[in-house]
Design a protein around this motif. Structure first.
Motif, short mmCIF file in Angstrom:
data_model
loop_
_atom_site.label_atom_id
_atom_site.label_comp_id
_atom_site.label_asym_id
_atom_site.label_seq_id
_atom_site.Cartn_x
_atom_site.Cartn_y
_atom_site.Cartn_z
N VAL A 56 -7.31 4.26 -4.05
CA VAL A 56 -8.39 4.63 -3.15
C VAL A 56 -8.31 6.13 -2.94
O VAL A 56 -7.24 6.67 -2.62
CB VAL A 56 -8.27 3.90 -1.79
N THR A 83 4.46 -1.03 3.27
CA THR A 83 3.90 0.28 2.91
C THR A 83 5.03 1.21 2.47
O THR A 83 6.18 1.05 2.86
CB THR A 83 3.16 0.91 4.09
N THR A 107 -3.45 13.13 3.34
CA THR A 107 -3.85 11.72 3.35
C THR A 107 -3.46 11.07 4.66
O THR A 107 -4.30 10.52 5.38
CB THR A 107 -3.20 10.96 2.17
N VAL A 134 -3.12 5.21 -1.94
CA VAL A 134 -4.13 5.93 -1.17
C VAL A 134 -3.84 7.41 -1.31
O VAL A 134 -2.78 7.88 -0.90
CB VAL A 134 -4.10 5.50 0.31
N GLU A 135 -4.77 8.15 -1.91
CA GLU A 135 -4.55 9.53 -2.31
C GLU A 135 -5.72 10.43 -1.94
O GLU A 135 -6.84 9.94 -1.74
CB GLU A 135 -4.34 9.60 -3.83
N ASP A 136 -5.47 11.74 -1.92
CA ASP A 136 -6.56 12.68 -1.65
C ASP A 136 -6.70 13.75 -2.74
O ASP A 136 -7.54 14.62 -2.61
CB ASP A 136 -6.35 13.36 -0.29
N LEU A 153 -9.92 7.39 6.20
CA LEU A 153 -9.06 6.21 6.31
C LEU A 153 -9.63 5.20 7.29
O LEU A 153 -9.26 4.02 7.25
CB LEU A 153 -7.66 6.63 6.76
N VAL A 187 -9.51 9.28 -0.69
CA VAL A 187 -10.07 9.57 0.63
C VAL A 187 -10.69 10.96 0.65
O VAL A 187 -10.56 11.72 -0.31
CB VAL A 187 -9.00 9.44 1.74
N ILE A 212 -11.04 2.05 5.76
CA ILE A 212 -10.16 1.16 5.02
C ILE A 212 -9.51 0.16 5.98
O ILE A 212 -9.04 0.55 7.05
CB ILE A 212 -9.05 1.94 4.29
N VAL A 216 0.87 -1.18 0.00
CA VAL A 216 0.00 0.00 0.00
C VAL A 216 0.90 1.23 0.00
O VAL A 216 1.81 1.35 0.83
CB VAL A 216 -0.95 0.02 1.21
N LEU A 227 -8.67 -3.80 1.14
CA LEU A 227 -7.60 -3.59 0.16
C LEU A 227 -7.28 -4.88 -0.59
O LEU A 227 -7.00 -4.86 -1.79
CB LEU A 227 -6.36 -3.05 0.87
N PHE A 255 1.15 5.24 0.22
CA PHE A 255 0.40 6.36 0.77
C PHE A 255 0.94 7.71 0.30
O PHE A 255 2.14 7.97 0.43
CB PHE A 255 0.46 6.35 2.29
#
Length: 223
Positions: A186, A109, A20, A168-170, A204, A188, A207, A13, A212, A15
């Motif tokens: 994903v 990660t 985020t 995982v992004e914003d 988050l 957020v 999740i 994953v 995932l 990040f």
């Protein structure tokens, strides 16, 4: 008749950091507003599309005015952001629990950010550098987000195919980077204009490892 191949398994994953994992988007906007004011710009003249999720060099080019060196603007942006970060940052709800859950499950990660290491290092002191197997900062990739380079570099650094990695992004810029690299993604809370095929959650806290894994295995319908 040959048996169907097993579904892919979650490899890692990846990040994004600002907005985020930690609540720094407001600090970045404040830094941009301060430097813009120094350049004689009004708040309405600073386009958010050139700020949200972008590296300092990109925002500096957007703010540049005749006779003002681009390098000076970039350094002022980074310096002001670093000053604000040094006052303290807060992990976003669910961030540390998710990172610790992935560690317990043996899922590596990485942190993939448009910020420089000058910004990343104090953030890691807050969230724990040990929570990330790898860090890809602004200086590390030939091109920043939305180009795929940062996520390709992270996947390669972990020895994985991007297709088994979840980003995982914003921000739309970060999501574009992840998708261009071939990652699952994903979005957020705060992400705007979420692309087709991206799972969107409001926190988050929504999740976990099971979700995932299902996402990578193609067991979640998105669209």
């Amino acid at each position: 008749m040959l048996p169907e191949p097993p579904p892919p398994e979650l490899g890692a994953v990846l990040f994004d950091m600002d907005g985020t994992v930690v609540d720094t988007e407001g600090l970045w906007r404040r830094a941009c507003a301060a430097v813009a004011a120094e350049l004689g710009l009004r708040p309405g003249e600073v386009d958010p599309e050139h700020v949200h999720g972008r590296p300092a060099e990109h925002t500096a080019a957007h703010l540049q005015r005749p006779g003002v060196p681009l390098g000076w603007i970039s350094e002022r942006l980074t310096g002001e952001f670093a000053r604000l970060i040094a006052l303290g940052v807060t992990p976003l709800p669910g961030a540390l629990a998710l990172l610790d859950g992935l560690a317990s499950a043996g899922v590596p990660t990485a942190l993939v950010t448009a910020s420089s290491r000058r910004i990343v290092e104090p953030v890691l002191r807050t969230v724990g550098a040990e929570r990330f197997r790898l860090v890809v900062a602004a200086e590390d990739a030939p091109r920043g987000k939305p180009a795929p380079d940062p996520y390709l570099l992270a996947a390669a650094g972990l020895g994985l195919d991007p297709a088994v990695c979840v980003a995982v992004e914003d921000s739309p810029v970060g999501l574009a980077s992840a998708l261009a690299a071939g990652c699952r993604a994903v979005a957020v809370a705060g992400a705007r204009a979420v692309p087709y095929g991206v799972l969107s959650v409001n926190s988050l806290e929504k999740i976990d490892v099971t979700l995932l894994r299902r996402l990578v295995a193609g067991e979640i319908s998105i669209g």
